[in-house]
Design an enzyme around this catalytic site. Structure first.
Site, mmCIF file in Angstrom:
data_model
loop_
_atom_site.group_PDB
_atom_site.id
_atom_site.type_symbol
_atom_site.label_atom_id
_atom_site.label_comp_id
_atom_site.label_asym_id
_atom_site.label_seq_id
_atom_site.Cartn_x
_atom_site.Cartn_y
_atom_site.Cartn_z
ATOM 1 N N ARG A 189 0.827 -1.222 0.000
ATOM 2 C CA ARG A 189 0.000 0.000 0.000
ATOM 3 C C ARG A 189 0.853 1.261 0.000
ATOM 4 O O ARG A 189 0.489 2.270 0.599
ATOM 5 C CB ARG A 189 -0.966 0.023 1.193
ATOM 6 C CG ARG A 189 -1.746 -1.251 1.403
ATOM 7 C CD ARG A 189 -2.585 -1.637 0.227
ATOM 8 N NE ARG A 189 -3.267 -2.913 0.455
ATOM 9 C CZ ARG A 189 -3.997 -3.543 -0.448
ATOM 10 N NH1 ARG A 189 -4.142 -3.030 -1.671
ATOM 11 N NH2 ARG A 189 -4.586 -4.669 -0.162
ATOM 12 N N GLU A 311 -5.836 -12.184 7.921
ATOM 13 C CA GLU A 311 -5.465 -12.178 6.499
ATOM 14 C C GLU A 311 -4.315 -13.132 6.210
ATOM 15 O O GLU A 311 -3.359 -12.790 5.524
ATOM 16 C CB GLU A 311 -5.106 -10.757 6.047
ATOM 17 C CG GLU A 311 -6.250 -9.785 6.250
ATOM 18 C CD GLU A 311 -6.021 -8.402 5.668
ATOM 19 O OE1 GLU A 311 -4.863 -8.004 5.509
ATOM 20 O OE2 GLU A 311 -7.022 -7.731 5.383
ATOM 21 N N ASP A 384 -11.827 -1.037 7.695
ATOM 22 C CA ASP A 384 -10.445 -1.021 7.225
ATOM 23 C C ASP A 384 -10.115 0.306 6.568
ATOM 24 O O ASP A 384 -9.976 0.364 5.353
ATOM 25 C CB ASP A 384 -10.251 -2.177 6.223
ATOM 26 C CG ASP A 384 -8.817 -2.307 5.776
ATOM 27 O OD1 ASP A 384 -7.938 -1.750 6.446
ATOM 28 O OD2 ASP A 384 -8.587 -2.967 4.747
ATOM 29 N N GLU A 412 -4.503 4.441 1.124
ATOM 30 C CA GLU A 412 -4.923 3.208 0.458
ATOM 31 C C GLU A 412 -6.312 3.338 -0.161
ATOM 32 O O GLU A 412 -6.527 2.977 -1.311
ATOM 33 C CB GLU A 412 -4.894 2.051 1.463
ATOM 34 C CG GLU A 412 -5.438 0.756 0.883
ATOM 35 C CD GLU A 412 -5.384 -0.410 1.856
ATOM 36 O OE1 GLU A 412 -4.891 -0.232 2.988
ATOM 37 O OE2 GLU A 412 -5.840 -1.507 1.473
HETATM 38 O O1 GCW Z 1 -5.878 -2.249 4.810
HETATM 39 C C1 GCW Z 1 -5.655 -3.609 4.651
HETATM 40 C C2 GCW Z 1 -4.713 -3.685 3.525
HETATM 41 C C3 GCW Z 1 -3.646 -4.734 3.657
HETATM 42 C C4 GCW Z 1 -3.064 -4.633 5.042
HETATM 43 C C5 GCW Z 1 -4.163 -4.914 6.038
HETATM 44 C C6 GCW Z 1 -3.698 -4.762 7.463
HETATM 45 C C7 GCW Z 1 -0.827 -4.922 5.828
HETATM 46 O O2 GCW Z 1 -5.427 -3.833 2.332
HETATM 47 O O3 GCW Z 1 -2.689 -4.485 2.674
HETATM 48 O O4 GCW Z 1 -1.969 -5.473 5.251
HETATM 49 O O5 GCW Z 1 -5.216 -4.025 5.874
HETATM 50 O O6 GCW Z 1 -3.882 -3.678 8.009
HETATM 51 O O7 GCW Z 1 -3.175 -5.697 8.032
#
Ligand code: GCW
Length: 935
Positions: A189, A311, A384, A412
């Site tokens: 990102r 994730e 997010d 992002e």
């Molecule tokens: O915002 C999302 C992003 C991921 C990121 C994740 C997180 C580092 O799309 O790229 O990974 O959150 O915050 O863990």
């Protein structure tokens, strides 16, 4: 970047550093006419051009003649060095550093223990050894450094200093930068190039590292996590620890503690253990020894950050343990060294329906179970980093746990480095959010600072937007976010306008028109971005790149149907999310009549005719905000154009180019979202008429290169009368295409097939259709396209996937069942891979062969020199695929977001069989969807 010695950087006062960061500065007075000298943005807001106001300059010169410091090392030494160089430049004359008062005009640095803590400072006038002095008194070394930068801010912004009397202390103990920088130098990102740290070149440091540390210190940040939370365990391998030492030393001199993100499975990855179970004695030992080793290398390391069971990251859950068990494992090992662990609360299962609830449900029951040196790091909102979210319900739900907030400085979801989106107003909204957790006035700011529950640990982390682009952030105005993040971390009570004005003056000088214009542009930009991207709190109207509008791919998030839109998160009829808040917030969110307009569609599903508190219907608001927001971007661009000559040409032109792209993208958002909502609702806009074209279906389509295809487009008539619509596709590099027309009644829609012949070589691109209908404006949404060469014009055309999935016309099947046999066109040697068929998208894109292990495909390549094209990708995110030809790496794909594909092209000389080995990054699948050799 020059070959400045490492020692030069470590000593914050080194002349070597000074020479670098002052070179190219506006060292000459600005000409009365014409623009100031060109700059490249590399100095950020740490520019110290000569003070142009004669009266102020005289006063400053009288009061500030030399620096008196008790120390030339450490943060105080850095402060003295910065003051000496910066004041020398601002005041246009030498600013020596002395060890004691010796003549008029001393600027005295000193420390004195203070109740306000070691990071506090005062800036006062007084007498030292009988001489009138300006005095910076720090509660400790860092305090002096922060006081020094405060004084410089005053001069940079042309503030008078004759009645200097101020006292400052930070509200948040932890004020951190979080970098999502990977071991290979890429930045997750990141939108401004590669990592600023140059991991591959460590231990060598450059001038850039010093500027980085100064930038953090200048806004009061006191720590940095240098590596991605999706953590590579190699960061704590012994070789790396040694390489980090000079960086840690440099940062230390600027009051910045180094922190590291940990991979929870490190005992397995580095230690060869069979488990990472936090209750396993061997695992505990491993961490104890490893963390001791880390502290031997960097004795004042701040501690660790962990993303676990999120994730795809490893964590304690797979061993039947809790997040608290996981955090305490690391906390216990770090405690003897004074280290902390920041444990992220960002957990979700990629399930839109559950996402808002998962973190709260996971962490709330763990309140009170975390070690004293553990802090739960909570994103500002429950999803997010969306453009707007309510504050996370975990704030105020963990009275017995240290908590800190995570904000996202890198944009992002807020336009990356193309859209201007100044986030200080967004952050202020969340800092100021009243949780009512401990009665009214229990703001998020008070909770995370530790004040509400009397906790020593707490604060804020910001996911950084810095990269190795010369200007650090690619969109130069985005550095205002970096600065604003730090200033708010210091004091969330500062006013957005003051922060924006300060940054503008520091960065662009004090021309009143430039200051007023840039400040306004910054302050309005988040609301404008909200207007054209995020109607009433709807999230995720965006593609996997988190940049491109794509409401059709994320229907679960906006839930738009023929009657209404919005996500029902109520207790009564939805997923129960509103019940996580304290009263009266919970009631306000739960009851439609009381719900704030700006979060309406985040919390409720309502009919399009539902009226907002403004009296406007939801659907009309969607139209108005998108048209108004996009129009506002046009005005923003024009206002920037008007600054020509008031700031230097180079920086002006760089940002003018950004605004041109910003305007294009805002128009695309307007067209895509307004068009989508018209198609869903069939409600005409009361104020405007248009015709529109939107993609048919919700995925990338595959076209065949070198022969005619029909591209299906969905057209609609959003005007009050019947209209004839003529749709086409642009003719681009060797493509030919036709048009197709349709007569549609008011509110009608239909599809047309537009003929197009793409050029033969494979491509990945976005098609922007054309649409005409008399004088009616046309809203145009774009269509992602992959082209594959016509099978008949290939020596070899292969569609890879399962043994039974449909095949692209003219392509032969490659499945796991194709084992190599002599004389065969191709086949697997030494073991076959797996395959998947996602069942959506066209024959070529929907399925692929894949594996986490390396697999080898043997190919019979006809005589001659050829280009071999390999298609990789998935409807889900896919990690890089590496291709080796005859044992040598010949191609590596990038990380591909869900729904994205890439063609890799390699050269082969034929008349033989070749072995292609496919492999992925450890633990992740490689993908092969197709393969072609053109005739
Ligand atoms: O915002 C999302 C992003 C991921 C990121 C994740 C997180 C580092 O799309 O790229 O990974 O959150 O915050 O863990």
């Amino acid at each position: 970047m020059t070959g400045v010695t490492r020692r030069g950087f470590v000593a914050g006062t080194s002349a070597a550093v000074a020479a670098g960061w002052l070179s190219g500065a506006a060292g000459t007075a600005w000409a009365e006419t014409g623009a100031p000298p060109d700059e490249d943005g590399s100095r950020l807001w740490l520019r110290y051009p000569p003070v142009s106001d004669r009266g102020l300059l005289d006063a400053y010169r009288r009061d500030l003649q030399y620096v008196v410091t008790p120390d030339v090392e450490g943060p105080i030494g850095s402060a003295a060095g910065e003051l000496s160089r910066a004041l020398g430049s601002l005041l246009g004359r030498d600013m020596p550093i002395r060890r004691k008062v010796d003549g008029a005009g001393p600027l005295v640095l000193r420390t004195a223990e203070s109740d306000a803590g070691p990071e506090s400072y005062t800036l006062r006038r007084g007498r030292v050894d009988g001489t009138a002095a300006v005095i910076i008194t720090g509660g400790g070394d860092r305090g002096v450094l922060y006081g020094a930068f405060h004084l410089l801010r005053l001069l940079q912004t042309h503030a008078p200093i004759d009645r200097l009397d101020l006292a400052e202390r930070p509200r948040n103990p932890l004020r951190l930068a979080n970098h999502w920088d990977n071991f290979d130098g890429s930045v997750e990102r990141g939108y401004a190039g590669r990592s600023v740290f140059g991991f591959a070149n460590l231990p060598e440091l450059t001038e850039r590292h010093a500027t980085y540390a100064r930038a953090l210190a200048s806004v009061g940040l006191n720590g940095t996590v240098i590596n991605n939370v999706n953590a590579n365990a190699q960061f704590i391998a012994p070789e790396m620890l040694i390489k980090l030492q000079p960086l840690a030393a440099l940062l230390r001199n600027w009051g910045v503690s180094l922190y590291l993100s940990l991979n929870f499975a490190s005992p397995m990855i580095l230690g060869g253990l069979a488990t990472a179970d936090p209750f396993d004695a061997g695992v505990k030992d491993w961490w104890r020894i490893k963390i001791t080793e880390i502290y031997q290398a960097v004795p004042d390391l701040g501690g660790f950050l962990v993303k676990a069971d999120s994730e795809g990251q490893p964590g304690p859950i797979s061993y039947g343990r809790t997040h608290a068990d996981g955090a305490n494992l690391i906390a216990e090992a770090a405690a003897p060294h004074g280290g902390i662990v920041m444990w992220r609360a960002f957990v979700h299962d990629f399930n839109a329906l559950e996402w808002s609830n998962k973190a709260y449900e996971t962490f709330k029951p763990l309140d009170g179970k975390f070690a004293d040196n553990a802090v739960v790091q909570i994103k500002n909102g429950p999803i997010d980093f969306q453009v707007r979210e309510p504050a996370h319900p975990l704030f105020g739900a963990l009275p017995n746990t240290n908590a800190m907030m995570e904000l996202q400085v890198t944009q992002e979801y807020t336009g990356q480095s193309t859209h201007l989106c100044y986030l200080v107003p967004q952050w202020q909204e969340v800092y100021g959010f009243d949780t009512h957790a401990d009665g009214s006035g229990t703001t998020v700011a008070k909770i995370i600072s530790g004040q509400t529950y009397g906790r020593d640990l707490g604060g804020v982390a910001g996911v950084m937007n810095f990269g190795d682009d010369t200007d650090w952030t690619r969109h130069q105005l985005a550095a205002a976010n970096t600065h604003g993040y730090g200033r708010l971390a210091w004091n969330p009570g500062l006013k957005a306008r003051d922060i924006a004005t300060e940054w503008t003056r520091q960065t662009y000088g004090n021309d009143p028109t430039a200051v007023a214009t840039i400040t306004d542009l910054l302050l309005g930009s988040w609301q404008t971005y909200l207007d054209y991207t995020n109607p009433l709190g709807v999230s995720f109207l965006i593609k996997g790149d988190h940049f491109t509008p794509s409401p059709q791919t994320n229907t679960a998030w906006h839930q738009a149907d023929a009657e209404g839109t919005g996500f029902d998160r109520t207790v009564a009829t939805g997923n129960g999310f509103t019940g996580f808040y304290h009263r009266p917030v919970a009631d306000r969110f739960e009851n439609l009549a009381d719900c704030p307009d700006e979060l309406l569609l985040f919390l409720h599903h309502v009919p399009y005719g539902h009226r907002l508190t403004t009296g406007t219907t939801v659907i009309q608001h969607v139209y108005d905000s998108h048209f108004d927001g996009a129009a506002e971007v046009g005005r923003m661009r024009d206002r920037w154009q008007g600054l020509r000559g008031r700031i230097d040409v180079k920086r002006w032109a760089d940002t003018a180019e950004r605004f041109d792209r910003h305007r294009e993208q805002a128009t695309l958002w307007r067209d895509t979202i307004a068009g989508y909502y018209f198609a869903a609702s069939r409600v005409l806009d009361e104020r405007r008429s248009w015709v529109q074209v939107t993609p048919t279906g919700n995925a990338a389509i595959c076209l065949i290169g070198g022969r005619e295809n029909q591209v299906r487009l969905t057209l609609a008539n959003a005007s009050a009368a019947e209209a004839e619509l003529v749709a086409g596709l642009p003719e681009r590099d060797g493509w030919t295409s036709g048009t197709a027309s349709l007569v549609l009644p008011s509110k009608g829609d239909g599809t047309v097939d537009v003929p197009v012949t793409p050029s033969l070589p494979p491509q990945v691109l976005t098609l922007r259709p054309t649409l005409r209908s008399g004088d009616l404006p046309a809203l145009i949404a774009e269509q992602p396209v992959i082209t594959a060469p016509a099978g008949g014009r290939c020596l070899l055309a292969v569609d890879a996937g399962s043994a039974t999935s449909p095949l692209l016309e003219g392509y032969r099947r490659l499945s796991p069942a194709d084992v190599w046999a002599d004389g065969a066109p191709y086949g697997w040697v030494g073991g076959a891979p797996q395959s998947r068929d996602r069942g959506i998208a066209d024959p070529l894109l929907r399925d692929f062969v894949n594996d986490t292990r390396a697999r080898t495909l043997r190919l019979t390549v006809p005589a001659g020199d050829h280009e071999l094209h390999l298609l990789t990708g998935d409807v889900h995110d896919s990690f890089p695929t590496t291709v080796k030809l005859d044992g040598k790496v010949v191609a590596v794909s990038e990380f591909l977001l869900g729904g994205s594909f890439a063609w890799l092209t390699i050269s082969v000389s034929g008349g033989r069989t070749v072995d292609l080995e496919f492999s992925g990054v450890p633990g992740q699948h490689w993908h092969l969807n197709g393969l072609a050799i053109l005739v």
